[in-house]
Design a protein around this motif. Structure first.
Motif, PDB file in Angstrom:
ATOM      1  N   TYR A  35       0.844  -1.185   0.000  1.00 17.01           N
ATOM      2  CA  TYR A  35       0.000   0.000   0.000  1.00 17.01           C
ATOM      3  C   TYR A  35       0.885   1.243   0.000  1.00 17.01           C
ATOM      4  O   TYR A  35       2.016   1.217   0.468  1.00 17.01           O
ATOM      5  CB  TYR A  35      -0.850   0.077   1.268  1.00 17.01           C
ATOM      6  N   GLN A  37       0.445   5.376   1.348  1.00 21.44           N
ATOM      7  CA  GLN A  37      -0.414   6.278   2.095  1.00 21.44           C
ATOM      8  C   GLN A  37       0.035   7.703   1.851  1.00 21.44           C
ATOM      9  O   GLN A  37       1.211   8.034   2.019  1.00 21.44           O
ATOM     10  CB  GLN A  37      -0.374   5.965   3.593  1.00 21.44           C
ATOM     11  N   GLY A  40      -4.494  12.661   3.489  1.00 18.46           N
ATOM     12  CA  GLY A  40      -5.830  12.932   2.974  1.00 18.46           C
ATOM     13  C   GLY A  40      -6.371  11.888   2.009  1.00 18.46           C
ATOM     14  O   GLY A  40      -7.548  11.929   1.656  1.00 18.46           O
ATOM     15  N   LEU A  41      -5.527  10.951   1.581  1.00 16.57           N
ATOM     16  CA  LEU A  41      -5.982   9.948   0.612  1.00 16.57           C
ATOM     17  C   LEU A  41      -6.050   8.557   1.206  1.00 16.57           C
ATOM     18  O   LEU A  41      -6.444   7.617   0.534  1.00 16.57           O
ATOM     19  CB  LEU A  41      -5.047   9.929  -0.600  1.00 16.57           C
ATOM     20  N   GLY A  42      -5.668   8.397   2.435  1.00 18.44           N
ATOM     21  CA  GLY A  42      -5.754   7.084   3.052  1.00 18.44           C
ATOM     22  C   GLY A  42      -4.789   6.091   2.447  1.00 18.44           C
ATOM     23  O   GLY A  42      -3.819   6.452   1.766  1.00 18.44           O
ATOM     24  N   LEU A  43      -5.053   4.835   2.686  1.00 18.61           N
ATOM     25  CA  LEU A  43      -4.226   3.743   2.180  1.00 18.61           C
ATOM     26  C   LEU A  43      -4.769   3.271   0.840  1.00 18.61           C
ATOM     27  O   LEU A  43      -5.959   2.975   0.725  1.00 18.61           O
ATOM     28  CB  LEU A  43      -4.242   2.577   3.172  1.00 18.61           C
ATOM     29  N   LEU A  88       4.367   7.318   2.047  1.00 22.29           N
ATOM     30  CA  LEU A  88       4.664   6.296   3.052  1.00 22.29           C
ATOM     31  C   LEU A  88       4.153   4.964   2.508  1.00 22.29           C
ATOM     32  O   LEU A  88       2.982   4.859   2.126  1.00 22.29           O
ATOM     33  CB  LEU A  88       3.975   6.661   4.362  1.00 22.29           C
ATOM     34  N   PHE A  90       3.510   0.883   2.905  1.00 17.80           N
ATOM     35  CA  PHE A  90       3.322  -0.186   3.870  1.00 17.80           C
ATOM     36  C   PHE A  90       3.169  -1.526   3.167  1.00 17.80           C
ATOM     37  O   PHE A  90       2.473  -1.642   2.160  1.00 17.80           O
ATOM     38  CB  PHE A  90       2.060   0.039   4.710  1.00 17.80           C
ATOM     39  N   GLN A 103      -5.611  -7.964   8.174  1.00 15.77           N
ATOM     40  CA  GLN A 103      -4.266  -7.723   7.658  1.00 15.77           C
ATOM     41  C   GLN A 103      -3.383  -7.133   8.747  1.00 15.77           C
ATOM     42  O   GLN A 103      -3.845  -6.376   9.606  1.00 15.77           O
ATOM     43  CB  GLN A 103      -4.309  -6.783   6.454  1.00 15.77           C
ATOM     44  N   TYR A 104      -2.103  -7.479   8.670  1.00 21.78           N
ATOM     45  CA  TYR A 104      -1.116  -7.028   9.636  1.00 21.78           C
ATOM     46  C   TYR A 104      -0.014  -6.294   8.886  1.00 21.78           C
ATOM     47  O   TYR A 104       0.520  -6.805   7.914  1.00 21.78           O
ATOM     48  CB  TYR A 104      -0.556  -8.229  10.404  1.00 21.78           C
ATOM     49  N   PHE A 105       0.308  -5.121   9.381  1.00 25.40           N
ATOM     50  CA  PHE A 105       1.172  -4.208   8.639  1.00 25.40           C
ATOM     51  C   PHE A 105       2.598  -4.174   9.162  1.00 25.40           C
ATOM     52  O   PHE A 105       2.847  -4.322  10.362  1.00 25.40           O
ATOM     53  CB  PHE A 105       0.591  -2.789   8.707  1.00 25.40           C
ATOM     54  N   GLY A 106       3.529  -3.929   8.239  1.00 27.57           N
ATOM     55  CA  GLY A 106       4.896  -3.621   8.595  1.00 27.57           C
ATOM     56  C   GLY A 106       4.998  -2.175   9.046  1.00 27.57           C
ATOM     57  O   GLY A 106       4.031  -1.415   8.962  1.00 27.57           O
ATOM     58  N   PRO A 107       6.186  -1.758   9.486  1.00 28.50           N
ATOM     59  CA  PRO A 107       6.370  -0.423  10.064  1.00 28.50           C
ATOM     60  C   PRO A 107       6.393   0.700   9.045  1.00 28.50           C
ATOM     61  O   PRO A 107       6.352   1.866   9.418  1.00 28.50           O
ATOM     62  CB  PRO A 107       7.716  -0.533  10.781  1.00 28.50           C
ATOM     63  N   ARG A 110       9.349   5.287   4.465  1.00 29.36           N
ATOM     64  CA  ARG A 110       9.086   6.663   4.035  1.00 29.36           C
ATOM     65  C   ARG A 110       9.994   6.967   2.860  1.00 29.36           C
ATOM     66  O   ARG A 110      11.213   6.992   3.015  1.00 29.36           O
ATOM     67  CB  ARG A 110       9.326   7.637   5.180  1.00 29.36           C
TER      68      ARG A 110
END
Lengths: 114, 111
Positions: A35, A37, A40-43, A88, A90, A103-107, A110
């Protein structure tokens, strides 16, 4: 140790350069996602993979490519980086054996393209 | 119209108060629903799944309203540490079990 890791965590690159972002997981999940991010536009989904031989485009795949080297590794490449790819990024995983598909995300990575 | 929409906020909440906010989804075939919490510049973390009958986890309560196509999150007895952005996410199984996220609702809990 984190279950989902991403490298690098921060990267500054120049327009036109090729860059690879890497994701590794120890959760044993079969599904992996990339993904981006933006404020203002989300994922937004770039690419996803349901297993090593199954790669699918997400809603914003143009300018990106991916490789699923193993069940635990999923890399994202920007073939020729451009400034509007500053964001950013992910990686995420999920387990198809779990009916709800959390779902599980990584850190996150950037990325800045100058 | 976006598939999943949220009020971006911020919701300014006095410590100890209750705050609630919604997330609307456009696809009536949506089948799984989640709330994620995201702290500034950090990864989203699953807060809770949302079940048809509604569910509660401590101070957090999630509800699903299929008729009106929205999910809600209520936080009771707000703590300073609840300050974050709350993302809702929806899965349409017929669309390949992909998560579609809303833009997030920012909550600021103040002393």
């Amino acid at each position: 140790d984190a279950d989902v890791t991403q490298t690098p965590r921060n990267r500054i690159t120049k327009t036109g350069k090729r860059i690879m972002l890497e994701c590794s997981q120890t959760k044993g999940h079969d599904r992996m996602y990339w993904y981006r991010q933006d404020p203002g536009l989300g994922l937004r989904l770039i690419y996803y993979s349901f297993d090593v031989k199954d790669i699918n485009k997400g809603e914003i795949s143009d300018g990106y490519s991916v490789s699923r080297q193993a069940q635990a590794k999923f890399s994202l490449s920007l073939e020729s980086a451009i400034p509007n790819q500053t964001a950013l990024y992910f990686c995420a995983t999920s387990d198809s054996r779990q009916g709800a598909f959390e779902q599980y995300f990584g850190p996150g990575t950037r990325l800045t393209v100058t | 119209r976006k598939e999943v929409e949220q009020d971006p906020g911020p919701f300014n909440v006095p410590e100890g108060a209750t705050v609630a906010f919604n997330c609307t989804y456009s696809n009536s075939a949506s089948q799984s629903f989640f709330w994620y919490r995201q702290d500034c510049r950090k990864e989203p973390k699953l807060l809770m799944s949302v079940y048809s009958s509604g569910n509660e986890d401590g101070r957090f309560t999630a509800q699903l309203n299929r008729a009106s196509q929205y999910i809600s999150l209520l936080i009771r007895d707000s703590k300073l540490s609840d300050s974050a952005t709350y993302l809702c996410a929806v899965i349409v199984k017929a669309a390949g079990n992909k998560l579609t996220f809303g833009g997030g609702t920012r909550v600021l809990v103040k002393p």
